[in-house]
Design an enzyme around this catalytic site. Structure first.
Site, short mmCIF file in Angstrom:
data_model
loop_
_atom_site.label_atom_id
_atom_site.label_comp_id
_atom_site.label_asym_id
_atom_site.label_seq_id
_atom_site.Cartn_x
_atom_site.Cartn_y
_atom_site.Cartn_z
N GLY A 1 -28.63 -4.41 -6.21
CA GLY A 1 -29.36 -3.38 -5.45
C GLY A 1 -29.28 -3.69 -3.98
O GLY A 1 -28.31 -4.24 -3.49
N CYS B 1 -27.14 -2.56 1.02
CA CYS B 1 -25.72 -2.62 1.38
C CYS B 1 -24.77 -2.17 0.27
O CYS B 1 -24.07 -1.17 0.42
CB CYS B 1 -25.37 -4.03 1.83
N ASN C 1 -17.86 -5.70 1.05
CA ASN C 1 -18.98 -5.39 0.15
C ASN C 1 -18.50 -4.77 -1.15
O ASN C 1 -19.06 -5.03 -2.22
CB ASN C 1 -19.97 -4.46 0.85
#
Length: 455
Positions: A267, A270, A218
């Site tokens: 946004g 995560c 991520n």
């Protein structure tokens, strides 16, 4: 196989429904009685394409059960997936209170071997804390039972979660190099065998590396987004089309095209919290992740980019100005408003005295709920919730696009010009081509796309 899923939020519900779709007997536990009642009545607490049908089909087949009974959940599955929330704590670290509460619930009732699988996004070392919490409960009961704690992070995109789960590009599993860990490996290999028939998609590793992999993935994606957003802001200054740059850069196979789209900031649940949590882990070990600090700072600034462009065009005092906003959710195909760029934009415009008409295909109700937390009563009174995209345009000084819903990609531009006071579009997702807008007589402000103002 009998499986217990603890938590019926985004990750837990998708995981439980999809594992039931494969023929497993899945017991979903949640302490929120209202949510369980909703699920048992055929409702769905989140918007996720295809999920409602999967849940309904497997409930009807008797493969999917929803309950608040902690003891029944602990006894049901040899595989116990913990899929509860890990919201950011005050210092940015992941709050593990729900994960550890779930672990204690298992330890309080288990009587035989279990594999506890951390499905939630958790920082490195969480498995040890889960193991200690379970063992403490077993010790309190003077009960001997073997168990293993594994890590199996999710890689689901909101809006495509069912497809991602059923057709994964990778399955990451971390297990211990112990006899209990080998037993866990065998069970998890059996569970995920249907996904590996075409080719092997499972990446086996130690537990800590699996925990770290989720955050690293991520963080990398967030970095690509912020990098392109920073380049887009420079492109606006030097007369460069960032879309042309994206295609040129993405053609390099070492880079690729994914997550290189410039826009008005990322946004969701995560990226923001995972970047913060990874930074917090680094600080705990006396290391600074300078790149991720910049990624976060760039994204925070980027959420103001549309507001800044509007101020540059109309002036700092927006009293008497009215704007149409298309898109509220942080991304298409979801009603998720967490860390959504629209929330920042609305605060920027309303604080300067503007009024707005907003429209989103699915996030209207959720937007009304979260904006109550963001805005003052006076500001809330200056928001009108439109019935459709066309309705939002009426008497607006400009159209502002925040979320790239498919329904916004090919609008009737003549109707837009007719409804707006003046033909001005601020496009936070670069849906349209500047040349096309110029030919249509529309003043177009994209992100990193050279501005052309029709005569």
């Amino acid at each position: 196989m009998k499986i217990t899923i603890i938590g019926t939020g985004y990750v837990g519900l998708v995981t439980g429904a999809c594992l039931a779709e494969l023929g497993n007997d899945v017991f979903c536990l949640d302490l929120d009685a209202k949510k369980i009642d909703l699920l048992n009545s055929g409702g769905i607490p989140i918007h996720e394409p295809g999920l409602e049908e999967v849940v309904a089909r497997n409930r009807a087949a008797g493969r999917l059960t929803f309950s608040t009974d902690v003891e029944a959940a602990a006894h049901h599955g040899v595989l116990q997936f913990i899929a509860v929330g890990t919201p950011p704590d005050e210092d940015g670290s992941a709050d593990l209170q729900y994960v550890l509460a779930a672990a204690r619930g298992i330890g309080r009732h288990m009587k035989e071997y279990k594999v506890i699988v951390d499905k939630s996004t958790v920082p490195v070392g969480t498995a040890e804390k889960v193991r200690a919490a379970i063992q403490a409960e077993l010790d309190l009961r003077a009960t001997y039972a073997t168990f293993s704690v594994a890590s199996n992070p999710e890689f689901l995109k909101e809006g495509a979660a069912v497809e991602d789960f059923m057709r994964p590009d990778r399955i990451v599993i971390g297990v211990d190099a112990t006899p209990e860990g080998e037993r866990a490996r065998d069970l998890l290999r059996s569970l995920y065998a249907p996904f590996n028939r075409n080719r092997e998609r499972t990446y086996w590793m130690d537990v800590r590396s699996a925990e770290f992999t989720k955050y690293a993935a991520n963080a990398m994606l967030a970095t690509r987004i912020s990098f392109m957003n920073e380049l887009a802001n420079l492109a606006d200054k030097v007369g460069v089309d960032i879309e042309a740059v994206r295609r040129g850069v993405g053609s390099d196979p070492r880079i690729g095209y994914s997550f290189l789209y410039a826009g008005c900031g990322y946004g969701g649940s995560c990226f923001p919290k995972d970047v913060q949590a990874l930074e917090r882990t680094a600080r705990h070990h006396d290391q600074e992740l300078l790149i991720l600090r910049a990624v976060e700072a760039v994204n925070d600034r980027q959420k103001h980019i549309l507001g800044n462009k509007i101020v540059k065009r109309f002036g700092n005092d927006l009293a008497g100005r009215h704007f149409a906003i298309w898109g509220l959710a942080f991304k298409p195909n979801t009603d998720d408003m967490r860390e959504a760029s629209a929330r920042v934009l609305l605060a920027d415009l309303l604080s300067r005295g503007a009024t707005v008409a907003v429209y989103d295909p699915v996030a209207m109700a959720e937007a009304q709920r979260v904006l109550q937390l963001d805005l003052t009563s006076a500001q809330l009174a200056n928001i009108r919730y439109a019935e459709n995209p066309s309705d939002a345009l009426v008497d607006a000084d400009a159209l502002v696009i925040v979320t790239e819903w498919k329904a916004f990609r090919s609008p009737d531009f003549e109707l837009i010009k007719k409804r707006l006071k003046q033909p001005v579009i601020f496009d936070g997702r670069n849906l349209y081509e500047p040349d096309t807008m110029f030919d249509a007589g529309i003043e177009y402000h994209g992100i990193g796309r050279s501005l052309q103002v029709p005569a």
